[in-house]
Design a protein around this motif. Sequence first.
Motif, mmCIF file in Angstrom:
data_model
loop_
_atom_site.group_PDB
_atom_site.id
_atom_site.type_symbol
_atom_site.label_atom_id
_atom_site.label_comp_id
_atom_site.label_asym_id
_atom_site.label_seq_id
_atom_site.Cartn_x
_atom_site.Cartn_y
_atom_site.Cartn_z
ATOM 1 N N SER A 17 0.995 -1.270 -0.051
ATOM 2 C CA SER A 17 0.025 -0.205 -0.213
ATOM 3 C C SER A 17 0.415 1.745 -0.024
ATOM 4 O O SER A 17 1.985 1.205 0.366
ATOM 5 N N VAL A 65 -9.298 0.316 -10.531
ATOM 6 C CA VAL A 65 -8.263 0.638 -9.793
ATOM 7 C C VAL A 65 -9.847 0.632 -8.259
ATOM 8 O O VAL A 65 -9.636 0.528 -6.906
ATOM 9 N N ARG A 68 -10.149 -1.375 -5.035
ATOM 10 C CA ARG A 68 -8.576 -0.865 -3.887
ATOM 11 C C ARG A 68 -7.874 0.032 -3.376
ATOM 12 O O ARG A 68 -7.364 0.670 -3.012
ATOM 13 N N PHE A 69 -8.657 1.481 -4.239
ATOM 14 C CA PHE A 69 -8.235 2.601 -4.268
ATOM 15 C C PHE A 69 -8.816 3.672 -3.074
ATOM 16 O O PHE A 69 -10.410 3.472 -4.109
ATOM 17 N N MET A 84 -3.896 3.571 -1.328
ATOM 18 C CA MET A 84 -3.446 2.647 -3.126
ATOM 19 C C MET A 84 -3.260 1.646 -1.459
ATOM 20 O O MET A 84 -2.373 1.414 -1.354
ATOM 21 N N LEU A 87 -1.553 -3.154 -4.177
ATOM 22 C CA LEU A 87 -0.535 -2.779 -5.536
ATOM 23 C C LEU A 87 -0.449 -3.823 -6.082
ATOM 24 O O LEU A 87 0.287 -4.788 -5.865
ATOM 25 N N ASP A 91 0.327 -1.126 -11.761
ATOM 26 C CA ASP A 91 -0.328 0.070 -10.762
ATOM 27 C C ASP A 91 1.037 0.619 -11.067
ATOM 28 O O ASP A 91 1.410 1.716 -10.896
ATOM 29 N N VAL A 115 6.054 -0.328 -8.520
ATOM 30 C CA VAL A 115 5.428 -1.777 -7.858
ATOM 31 C C VAL A 115 5.978 -3.198 -8.341
ATOM 32 O O VAL A 115 5.465 -2.693 -9.380
#
Length: 117
Positions: A17, A65, A68-69, A84, A87, A91, A115
């Motif tokens: 994250s 996203v 997840r975001f 975020m 990941l 991304d 990432v």
Amino acid sequence: QVQLVESGGGLVQPGGSLRLSCAVAASTSIFRMCHVAWHRQRPGIEREFVARIAFTLITLYSESVKGRFTVSRDNAEKTGYLQMSSLKPEDTALYYCNVLCGDDSYWGRGTQVTVSS
């Protein structure tokens, strides 16, 4: 003129994250009436929309996203955030903050998110 400074990018492992911040140099009365959006530019791909939080606090996410975001804002601090999680390598991108105040649109210089294991 509104100036933006993004921060919080870095290198993170898959599944990790990060929280990005967008500090806005504007009065509180102006900022609270602006939308805050996040975009990203991945290698070899055009800049794309990621998420947005309106001054009404209504949020919008790209399908890639969603879930997840999380986009948020602190009007008192004149700052927008992009949390975020989960990941993925895809991304990896330069993330830009975009503040829209009426007919005016302002962009930051971006913060790099990588990432990778």
